[in-house]
Design an enzyme around this catalytic site. Structure first.
Site, PDB file in Angstrom:
ATOM      1  N   ILE A   1      -7.450  -4.627   7.654  1.00 47.76           N
ATOM      2  CA  ILE A   1      -6.877  -5.977   7.362  1.00 47.76           C
ATOM      3  C   ILE A   1      -7.054  -6.082   5.254  1.00 47.76           C
ATOM      4  O   ILE A   1      -7.181  -6.700   4.226  1.00 47.76           O
ATOM      5  CB  ILE A   1      -7.115  -7.416   7.704  1.00 47.76           C
ATOM      6  CG1 ILE A   1      -6.402  -8.582   7.187  1.00 47.76           C
ATOM      7  CG2 ILE A   1      -8.439  -7.363   7.165  1.00 47.76           C
ATOM      8  CD1 ILE A   1      -6.741  -9.666   8.459  1.00 47.76           C
TER       9      ILE A   1
ATOM     10  N   GLY B   1       1.285   4.802  -4.812  1.00 43.83           N
ATOM     11  CA  GLY B   1      -0.712   5.884  -5.268  1.00 43.83           C
ATOM     12  C   GLY B   1       0.483   7.038  -4.419  1.00 43.83           C
ATOM     13  O   GLY B   1       1.094   8.006  -5.209  1.00 43.83           O
TER      14      GLY B   1
ATOM     15  N   ASP C   1       0.832  -1.173  -0.114  1.00 44.88           N
ATOM     16  CA  ASP C   1      -0.006  -0.720  -0.285  1.00 44.88           C
ATOM     17  C   ASP C   1       0.747   1.018  -0.177  1.00 44.88           C
ATOM     18  O   ASP C   1       1.917   1.214   0.775  1.00 44.88           O
ATOM     19  CB  ASP C   1      -1.082  -0.089   0.896  1.00 44.88           C
ATOM     20  CG  ASP C   1      -1.763   0.629   0.726  1.00 44.88           C
ATOM     21  OD1 ASP C   1      -2.046   0.840   0.355  1.00 44.88           O
ATOM     22  OD2 ASP C   1      -3.002   1.508   2.399  1.00 44.88           O
TER      23      ASP C   1
ATOM     24  N   ASN D   1     -10.576  -4.246  -6.087  1.00 45.21           N
ATOM     25  CA  ASN D   1      -9.545  -3.262  -6.933  1.00 45.21           C
ATOM     26  C   ASN D   1     -10.305  -2.932  -8.346  1.00 45.21           C
ATOM     27  O   ASN D   1      -9.498  -1.384  -9.167  1.00 45.21           O
ATOM     28  CB  ASN D   1      -8.311  -3.514  -7.134  1.00 45.21           C
ATOM     29  CG  ASN D   1      -7.062  -2.817  -5.489  1.00 45.21           C
ATOM     30  OD1 ASN D   1      -6.517  -3.781  -5.252  1.00 45.21           O
ATOM     31  ND2 ASN D   1      -7.701  -2.132  -4.784  1.00 45.21           N
TER      32      ASN D   1
ATOM     33  N   ARG E   1     -11.863   0.763  -9.344  1.00 46.47           N
ATOM     34  CA  ARG E   1     -10.188   1.651  -9.923  1.00 46.47           C
ATOM     35  C   ARG E   1     -10.413   2.468 -11.027  1.00 46.47           C
ATOM     36  O   ARG E   1     -11.541   1.706 -11.689  1.00 46.47           O
ATOM     37  CB  ARG E   1      -8.759   1.694  -9.200  1.00 46.47           C
ATOM     38  CG  ARG E   1      -8.600   1.370  -8.047  1.00 46.47           C
ATOM     39  CD  ARG E   1      -7.270   1.191  -7.765  1.00 46.47           C
ATOM     40  NE  ARG E   1      -7.074   1.049  -6.249  1.00 46.47           N
ATOM     41  CZ  ARG E   1      -5.966   1.529  -5.731  1.00 46.47           C
ATOM     42  NH1 ARG E   1      -4.674   1.606  -6.730  1.00 46.47           N
ATOM     43  NH2 ARG E   1      -5.746   0.679  -3.960  1.00 46.47           N
TER      44      ARG E   1
HETATM   45  C1  FPP Z   1      -2.714  -0.861  -3.188  1.00 46.47           C
HETATM   46  O1  FPP Z   1      -2.819   0.876  -2.526  1.00 46.47           O
HETATM   47  C2  FPP Z   1      -1.729  -0.619  -4.221  1.00 46.47           C
HETATM   48  C3  FPP Z   1      -1.891  -1.967  -5.075  1.00 46.47           C
HETATM   49  C4  FPP Z   1      -3.194  -1.679  -5.622  1.00 46.47           C
HETATM   50  C5  FPP Z   1      -1.346  -2.093  -6.072  1.00 46.47           C
HETATM   51  C6  FPP Z   1      -0.055  -2.253  -5.845  1.00 46.47           C
HETATM   52  C7  FPP Z   1       0.998  -3.298  -7.338  1.00 46.47           C
HETATM   53  C8  FPP Z   1       2.266  -3.259  -6.726  1.00 46.47           C
HETATM   54  C9  FPP Z   1       3.033  -3.324  -6.222  1.00 46.47           C
HETATM   55  C10 FPP Z   1       2.598  -3.441  -8.019  1.00 46.47           C
HETATM   56  C11 FPP Z   1       3.064  -5.145  -8.268  1.00 46.47           C
HETATM   57  C12 FPP Z   1       3.044  -5.657  -9.343  1.00 46.47           C
HETATM   58  C13 FPP Z   1       3.668  -7.184  -9.591  1.00 46.47           C
HETATM   59  C14 FPP Z   1       4.599  -7.579 -10.712  1.00 46.47           C
HETATM   60  C15 FPP Z   1       3.115  -7.910  -8.949  1.00 46.47           C
HETATM   61  P1  FPP Z   1      -1.242   2.244  -3.795  1.00 46.47           P
HETATM   62  O2  FPP Z   1      -0.163   1.338  -4.168  1.00 46.47           O
HETATM   63  O3  FPP Z   1      -2.823   2.369  -5.203  1.00 46.47           O
HETATM   64  O4  FPP Z   1      -1.437   3.144  -3.174  1.00 46.47           O
HETATM   65  P2  FPP Z   1      -2.676   4.647  -2.253  1.00 46.47           P
HETATM   66  O5  FPP Z   1      -3.393   4.205  -1.166  1.00 46.47           O
HETATM   67  O6  FPP Z   1      -1.109   5.665  -2.529  1.00 46.47           O
HETATM   68  O7  FPP Z   1      -3.471   4.483  -3.251  1.00 46.47           O
END
Ligand code: FPP
Length: 242
Positions: free
Chosen positions: A190, A20, A17, A66, A69
């Site tokens: 969680i 973004g 997490d 997700n 989104r």
């Molecule tokens: C959740 O919060 C994160 C995701 C939906 C994506 C996580 C994906 C990756 C790390 C890429 C993984 C790559 C492979 C190859 C498996 P957020 O990161 O969107 O963050 P935010 O809460 O700050 O908006």
């Protein structure tokens, strides 16, 4: 860090997490954060599974929720998964890491499923640790999917009773319980991640956004884990007044 003589969790979960927010704070697009997160995940997972004694690492990279989104973000992530699985398969094979996936195949696109199947097949005989990508994963969905299979097997007479041990064999993978669950970015939830497997997990919520959650941060997390007193509902009477 020297991991010898430390109490090491056998199964670690990471709720990825903060990609973004990491990007937005730098004036960049969210996709840039996901790209950095994916690079970090590849490096960190290899460290965890080859240098620390952890046997299984489950990472939550895309939840069933997700899909709510924007189309742009979902498409970007699907493209990133496809590209990374294709590029990294050989590395994981060489490192003796076995890749598995947990989650529903529907409605993932054929090109994503193809790279998932290829990396699974290429690494299936590896014995140096399991990396479980939870992709299009939901804890409720997993329990419902297991229940449907159990219902079918009870009806057809394949099994004649049910207990917790049998139930867990019907989950996406029959993995041991999660000992240590990390969620980056300072969120304390969680979010439908491995609800069955995390029932007695120790939780750890660093403020760090995932792209910056590196090997050093993981070492720090393990030191915190070693200080926890896990009782699984019991009491250590030698440590009380009774
Ligand atoms: C959740 O919060 C994160 C995701 C939906 C994506 C996580 C994906 C990756 C790390 C890429 C993984 C790559 C492979 C190859 C498996 P957020 O990161 O969107 O963050 P935010 O809460 O700050 O908006």
């Amino acid at each position: 860090m020297d991991y010898q003589n430390l109490k090491i969790p056998r199964h670690v979960g990471i709720i990825v997490d903060g990609n973004g927010r990491w990007a937005e704070e730098r004036g960049r697009k969210r996709s840039y954060g996901h790209q950095k997160g994916s690079e970090n995940l590849e490096r960190l997972s290899r460290y965890i599974l080859t240098k620390t004694g952890v046997e299984i690492l489950s990472v939550y990279v895309f939840s069933t929720e997700n899909f709510k989104r924007s189309v742009e973000e979902v498409d970007y992530l699907m493209g990133l998964f496809t590209k990374k699985f294709k590029n990294d398969a050989k590395k994981y094979k060489r490192e003796n890491i076995k890749i598995v996936f947990s989650g529903r195949r529907e409605p993932l696109k054929e090109e994503v499923l193809k790279t998932m199947d290829e990396i699974t097949e290429m690494t299936k005989n590896n014995t140096g640790g399991i990396l479980n990508f939870c992709l299009n994963y939901g804890g409720h969905a997993e329990i419902v999917d297991a229940t449907l299979k159990i219902y079918h097997d009870l009806e057809s007479g394949k099994i004649d009773h049910l207990d917790e041990e049998i139930f867990s064999k019907y989950l996406y993978h029959d993995l041991p319980p999660i000992d240590f669950l990390i969620r980056t970015s300072g969120e304390y939830r969680i979010s439908n991640f491995m609800l069955w497997q995390a029932s007695y997990a120790e939780f750890y919520f660093p403020k760090t956004y995932f792209p910056d959650f590196d090997e050093k941060e993981f070492d720090h997390a393990i030191l915190e884990y070693t200080a926890r007193d896990r009782r699984f509902g019991g009491i250590d009477y030698e440590k009380t007044n009774h």
